[in-house]
Design an enzyme around this catalytic site. Structure first.
Site, PDB file in Angstrom:
ATOM      1  CG  HIS A 233       4.263   2.491   2.279  1.00 11.58           C
ATOM      2  ND1 HIS A 233       5.538   2.934   2.000  1.00 11.58           N
ATOM      3  CD2 HIS A 233       3.675   2.254   1.072  1.00 11.58           C
ATOM      4  CE1 HIS A 233       5.711   2.989   0.684  1.00 11.58           C
ATOM      5  NE2 HIS A 233       4.600   2.576   0.094  1.00 11.58           N
TER       6      HIS A 233
ATOM      7  CE1 TYR B  85      -2.139   3.373   1.800  1.00  5.71           C
ATOM      8  CE2 TYR B  85       0.231   2.999   1.811  1.00  5.71           C
ATOM      9  CZ  TYR B  85      -1.033   2.645   1.388  1.00  5.71           C
ATOM     10  OH  TYR B  85      -1.209   1.560   0.566  1.00  5.71           O
TER      11      TYR B  85
END
Ligand SMILES: NC(=O)c1ccc[n+]([C@@H]2O[C@H](COP(=O)([O-])OP(=O)(O)OC[C@H]3O[C@@H](n4cnc5c(N)ncnc54)[C@H](O)[C@@H]3O)[C@@H](O)[C@H]2O)c1
Length: 278
Positions: free
Chosen positions: A112, A135
């Site tokens: 991510h 995140y």
């Protein structure tokens, strides 16, 4: 090796790493927020410590050769929560490593950090950061911190951009799976490679449909053995046709590419909690 510290030891991935790490050193110090982690492996001790506390991290890393840093909020969440555990927490781990003369941080980064890149781009480990969530942004921060602490303070690091380390339950994971055995092998290589400086590697099995290229991390000797193709027929037979216009199917971050900032991305992934029992 005398002492390895594992953060996030009470988590799902930590549960698979504790036993092999304990076998690699005289003392494994496992750490997390829980008061009690249960039965310990030979050579393992447990210390409760909060990543958001620098004094906790300084005490935890005293005398360590390496730290395997897996503690974090493992999902998209409101920024303030990510800020403490994942951003301040990363600073505290690297700063405590520096102050204690710890040689290397082996870090659970994530796809991510680069989740908005397209699968069809086949990016390598040197692709620009392109986070898909707060995140992912925190993983970018930690990777840049790792780079800075190598350049300015000589702390080595291996940033493992882990993909889908869980049972294969959806079409994306046929490309992105990381088996638990391959995770253990990757962490072992990240620890035992003699010199790593600052490096980045994708944590992904030897999947036919892997959307990234690990060539530039070859020197780590990471040679995954598992391949999610074994699940492809059944997974595709039981799935709706994918919408090609949906960014969640185009981007390597999958559903994190379309989730609202601050909202869980994991909730859509149907993750099976198959943590290893001691
Ligand atoms: N599971 C995956 O597929 C995957 C993919 C990419 C990256 N990762 C990364 O791997 C690591 C482990 O993932 P997981 O799936 O085992 O997650 P998990 O949530 O099961 O484990 C994370 C652990 O970190 C601990 N933690 C959180 N905040 C803390 C704090 N302030 N102080 C101390 N401990 C704290 C939690 O208590 C938890 O036990 C995470 O850094 C995650 O971002 C996992």
């Amino acid at each position: 090796m005398k002492k390895i510290v594992l953060t996030g030891a009470a988590g799902r991935l930590g549960s698979y790493l504790r036993e092999p790490l304990a076998a690699m050193c005289d003392t494994l110090v496992s750490s997390d927020l829980t008061e009690d982690i249960g039965k310990l492996y030979d050579g393992e001790t447990y210390v409760r410590a909060d990543l958001a506390s620098l004094p906790d991290m300084k005490a935890l890393l005293e005398g360590a050769d390496m730290v395997v840093h897996f503690g974090a909020i493992g999902d998209e969440a409101p920024f303030d929560a990510i800020l403490q555990s994942n951003i301040v927490g990363a600073y505290n781990v690297w700063e405590a490593a520096y102050q204690n003369g710890v040689r290397r941080v082996v870090y659970a980064s994530s796809v991510h950090a680069v989740g908005m890149h397209k699968s069809s781009d086949g990016i390598g480990t040197d692709a620009a950061h392109r986070p898909d969530t707060y995140y992912g942004l925190a993983k970018c921060f930690a990777e840049d911190l790792a780079s800075l602490y190598w350049d300015k303070r000589g702390v080595e690091s291996v940033c493992m951009r882990i993909f889908s380390c869980a049972k294969v339950t959806n079409p994306r994971a046929v490309g992105t799976w990381l088996s638990y055995d391959d995770l253990i092998h990757l962490v072992e290589r990240a620890i035992s490679t003699p010199v790593t400086g600052f490096s980045v590697v994708y944590g992904i099995s030897d999947n036919d449909r892997a959307p990234v290229d690990n060539t530039k991390a070859n020197f780590l000797g990471y040679r995954p053995k598992d391949n999610a193709e074994q699940f492809a027929k059944e997974i595709y037979a039981n799935s709706e046709p994918l919408d090609p216009a949906d960014l969640a199917h185009q981007c390597i971050g999958g559903p994190f590419a379309t989730v609202e900032l601050g909202n869980s991305g994991v909730a859509t992934l149907n993750i099976v909690d198959d943590a290893k029992k001691t």
